[in-house]
Motif scaffolding. Structure first.
Motif, short mmCIF file in Angstrom:
data_model
loop_
_atom_site.label_atom_id
_atom_site.label_comp_id
_atom_site.label_asym_id
_atom_site.label_seq_id
_atom_site.Cartn_x
_atom_site.Cartn_y
_atom_site.Cartn_z
N ASP A 134 -7.29 7.91 5.62
CA ASP A 134 -6.95 6.72 4.83
C ASP A 134 -8.13 6.32 3.94
OD1 ASP A 134 -4.49 6.70 6.03
OD2 ASP A 134 -4.88 4.98 7.33
N GLN B 241 -0.58 0.02 5.89
CA GLN B 241 0.42 1.07 5.73
C GLN B 241 1.72 0.53 5.12
OE1 GLN B 241 -0.59 4.18 6.65
NE2 GLN B 241 -2.54 3.34 7.37
N THR C 218 0.80 10.99 2.77
CA THR C 218 0.20 9.68 2.55
C THR C 218 -0.64 9.72 1.28
OG1 THR C 218 -1.77 10.21 3.89
CG2 THR C 218 0.03 9.09 5.01
N ILE D 226 -2.04 2.12 1.77
CA ILE D 226 -1.71 3.51 2.04
C ILE D 226 -0.20 3.63 2.07
CG2 ILE D 226 -1.85 5.40 3.70
CD1 ILE D 226 -4.48 4.89 2.35
N ARG E 107 5.50 2.30 4.49
CA ARG E 107 6.29 3.51 4.72
C ARG E 107 7.68 3.37 4.13
NH1 ARG E 107 2.21 6.80 5.65
NH2 ARG E 107 1.04 6.34 7.54
#
Length: 368
Positions: A146, A333, A37, A359, A335
């Protein structure tokens, strides 16, 4: 296995591509780190905007003319090791490429950190070459990764800007004007400055972000960019420029006859960067390079004294930012490679909610 990297045109930051390359075997002394991350903020846009002048492109070269890899701050785990002092599974925090993995060459190992001794990084600044070993890192807690990724490098810069100005007695000014007031490094600076008696802190921002900046409570006042004339022209002031806007810098330099210092920090307004500063009235606009102040304070206080002071400030700031009753920052987030590419475009265009902290991970969700 293959490495996937989000690469950027150096002369056109909005142009990106997802590049895949075959992994090479590790040489003795190297490790392979899976980058799990990382944060993406306007600070990373600054790395791209000043990539040539400050050599940010040099940390993770692509080997192809015109294309670069923007550095990011985040967390990774060692997945292969050919170094006897670094074990597979060890968790690291540091400066990574915008990619899903990276090969490092650990050197000068300490319980809490090591330095990447890759040959191409030898002439680059040591601050960016050090990797923190999470098991012995005083900043690290597993439940705050984070927030660390989003704010640790930015707040360190904020804290150093405040310290630099105080160390220079604010150049005789009693007012500090910050551009891009909604940017994390800007409001971190404002948070520190608000604790300085007698210093008024004015934040400049877009009309859309004015209410957000006012809600933070760390600015004496918040003005939209077109409200600059509300500040008296004879105000003894320091300008801290997070936007990089040449137009705004000229307005500050020509509009304030008692401008005492002009510090250039970043480039959030990418489309407005450019134009010389040598012909501006008042003090010369000077790029603030945080590692210089780090070195000065290490000399003044020692490494332990520096860390203690920074940790005290960090805890106070993150407690305020993460207050569940009124958080300043909410991690969001993203991804997978395509999601990361979209988030990059969003941050570059300045379309992000200032309360959102991006993130990212280039690792696909089903591969985690």
């Amino acid at each position: 296995m293959r490495t996937i990297t989000l690469q950027t045109r150096k002369d056109a930051l909005a142009t990106t591509r997802l590049h895949q390359s075959a992994d090479t075997p590790l040489a003795p002394g190297q490790i392979r780190v899976r980058i799990e991350t990382f944060a993406l903020t306007s600070n990373n846009i600054t790395y791209g905007a000043f990539g040539d002048s400050m050599n940010y492109w040099g940390f993770f070269p692509t080997g192809e003319e015109g294309w670069g890899t923007i550095p990011v701050w985040g967390f990774g785990a060692v997945v292969q090791s050919a170094h006897p002092g670094v074990a597979v599974g060890e968790r690291l925090y540091g400066y990574f490429p915008l990619a899903d993995q990276v090969v490092l060459q650990p050197d000068r190992l300490r319980p809490d950190s090591f330095v990447d001794a890759a040959a191409h990084r030898g002439e680059l600044h040591a601050v960016y070459n050090r990797y923190n070993r999470c098991a012995s890192d005083p900043f690290y807690t597993a439940d705050s990764e984070d927030i660390q990724a989003l704010l640790r490098p930015l707040f360190t810069t904020s804290w150093l800007i405040d310290d630099f100005l105080a160390d220079n007695e604010f150049f005789g000014a009693d007012s500090v004007i910050l551009s891009s007031a909604s940017a994390k490094t800007a409001y971190g600076t404002a948070f520190q400055l608000a604790q300085r008696p007698g210093i008024q802190v004015t934040g400049l921002t877009s009309p859309a972000n004015k209410a957000f900046c006012e809600s933070l409570g760390c600015y004496s006042r918040v003005l939209a960019y077109d409200e600059l004339d509300r500040i008296a022209p004879d105000t003894a002031c320091v300008y801290v420029d997070f936007s990089g806007s040449a137009k705004l810098r000229r307005a500050i330099h020509t509009g304030f006859v008692n401008l005492r210092h002009s510090a250039v920090i970043g480039g959030t307004h990418v489309d407005e960067i450019g134009g010389g500063a040598k012909d501006l009235p008042g003090p010369r606009a000077t790029f603030f390079f945080a590692p210089n102040q780090i070195k000065k304070r290490h000399d003044d206080w020692g490494a332990a004294g520096f860390t203690d002071r920074l940790m005290t400030a960090w805890r106070a700031f993150t407690a305020k930012v993460s207050d569940p009753a009124a958080p300043w920052l909410v991690p969001t987030q993203h991804r997978g490679a395509q999601a990361a590419q979209s988030a990059y475009a969003q941050v570059l265009a300045g379309r992000s909610d200032p309360r959102a902290g991006h993130i990212l991970s280039l690792i696909e969700p089903n591969a985690r």
